[in-house]
Design a protein around this motif. Sequence first.
Motif, PDB file in Angstrom:
ATOM      1  N   SER A 154       7.560  -1.310  -6.698  1.00  0.00           N
ATOM      2  CA  SER A 154       6.158  -1.675  -6.787  1.00  0.00           C
ATOM      3  C   SER A 154       5.272  -0.508  -6.389  1.00  0.00           C
ATOM      4  CB  SER A 154       5.869  -2.873  -5.872  1.00  0.00           C
ATOM      5  OG  SER A 154       6.602  -4.000  -6.284  1.00  0.00           O
ATOM      6  N   LEU A 155       4.019  -0.556  -6.834  1.00  0.00           N
ATOM      7  CA  LEU A 155       3.065   0.470  -6.462  1.00  0.00           C
ATOM      8  C   LEU A 155       2.833   0.459  -4.952  1.00  0.00           C
ATOM      9  CD1 LEU A 155       0.323   0.016  -9.216  1.00  0.00           C
ATOM     10  CD2 LEU A 155       1.797   2.006  -8.918  1.00  0.00           C
ATOM     11  N   VAL A 195       7.422  -8.658 -12.266  1.00  0.00           N
ATOM     12  CA  VAL A 195       7.050  -7.593 -11.337  1.00  0.00           C
ATOM     13  C   VAL A 195       5.644  -7.087 -11.647  1.00  0.00           C
ATOM     14  CG1 VAL A 195       7.549  -5.221 -10.631  1.00  0.00           C
ATOM     15  CG2 VAL A 195       9.403  -6.880 -10.821  1.00  0.00           C
ATOM     16  N   THR A 196       5.354  -6.917 -12.934  1.00  0.00           N
ATOM     17  CA  THR A 196       4.033  -6.431 -13.334  1.00  0.00           C
ATOM     18  C   THR A 196       2.938  -7.428 -12.960  1.00  0.00           C
ATOM     19  OG1 THR A 196       5.033  -5.249 -15.183  1.00  0.00           O
ATOM     20  CG2 THR A 196       2.646  -5.578 -15.259  1.00  0.00           C
ATOM     21  N   ALA A 249      -2.669  -6.151  -6.124  1.00  0.00           N
ATOM     22  CA  ALA A 249      -3.763  -5.187  -6.055  1.00  0.00           C
ATOM     23  C   ALA A 249      -5.115  -5.896  -5.982  1.00  0.00           C
ATOM     24  CB  ALA A 249      -3.710  -4.253  -7.272  1.00  0.00           C
ATOM     25  N   TYR A 250      -5.262  -6.960  -6.753  1.00  0.00           N
ATOM     26  CA  TYR A 250      -6.518  -7.721  -6.758  1.00  0.00           C
ATOM     27  C   TYR A 250      -6.744  -8.412  -5.415  1.00  0.00           C
ATOM     28  CZ  TYR A 250      -9.971 -11.223  -8.212  1.00  0.00           C
ATOM     29  OH  TYR A 250     -11.088 -12.013  -8.309  1.00  0.00           O
TER      30      TYR A 250
END
Length: 361
Positions: A2-3, A293-294, A301-302
């Motif tokens: 993940s980011l 995952v996406t 993030a939101y």
Amino acid sequence: MSLKRTLFEPEHELFRESVRAFVAKEVLPRREQHRADRLIDRETWKKAGELGFLGLGVPAQYGGSDIDDFRFNAVLNEELSRIGVAYGSSFGIQVDIIAPYLLRLTTEEQKERWLPGFCSGDIVTAIGMTEPEAGSDLGALKTTAVRNGDGWIVNGSKTFITNGGNADLIVTAARTGGGPKGRGITLFGIEAGMEGFSRGRVLEKVGQHEADTAELFFEDVHVPDELVIGELDGGFKHMMEHLAQERMGSAITNVAHARAALDITLQYAKDRMAFRRPIGSFQHNRFLLADLVTRLDVTQAYVDQCTLAHSKGELSPVDAAKAKWWSSDVQGQVVDACVSCTAATATWRSTRSRTRGWTRG
């Protein structure tokens, strides 16, 4: 993979390590007992209090941690929700929902009466809003409080109350006046042991078995004026003012719960074999897991941005509602897909076994 999240500073991650240690040492060993009892035991509550987890945002003079940064609440919520939504919900009621009422609406005498025990875990709290016929529609509230001398007589009932089976203090909404829909509601601090206050059964639920979700009953409960919380007939306004934080607590829980389910499924997809291959290597599962995952990374993030805005006092109730709704929907998608992925494996193996049997026969 993940980011990398940018929401938290080093001090938040140090706090996360403390919460994880608490979860590993104090919560996980008791989880099955909590589920069987449908109750988080007092020892666990008090240990959380000793570690300063219950007094986030509460001034040190009342026994709190004196940390006014909602990101610490988010860390606590994430780590508890990863092991079971009920933990995030039960502790979140205390730390995220009730704390602002007691900090912003109470008198000095009320703060001294409630906050030290609130921070130590000696006082477990709940919010008495939802009713059997009205749900969470405050405009349809039927619990009443009628003026009687130096206090009020409260009659009515509440249901689906998280922490209701164990709470020492219930911040209770009751109708005190007439007027248009939503008006004439006042908040009262109803304490365990008051004459006329009783609890019904701890409710059976599909999930969240650790939480003591209960019915509450008020039969001619006398509540003195000194236990009125906030403005008379101002309860509706007070509840609306605190909605953003309540919604953000839900959004954080949603993402953390979905992340835990996905992590388990990803590991399962690596370990579980079918047709001599890990099930994660099948094209359908690879596409499915990549999609999940996406979706979860985008949602994280939101929600992180909304959490940061709230910690700065910039998040509106509408934006908080968006975060709650979106994260709830994505949580459902992720968990349903994870169940389908693992169930499909059992189906494949069962079908293959039956087919081989038919061939041999």
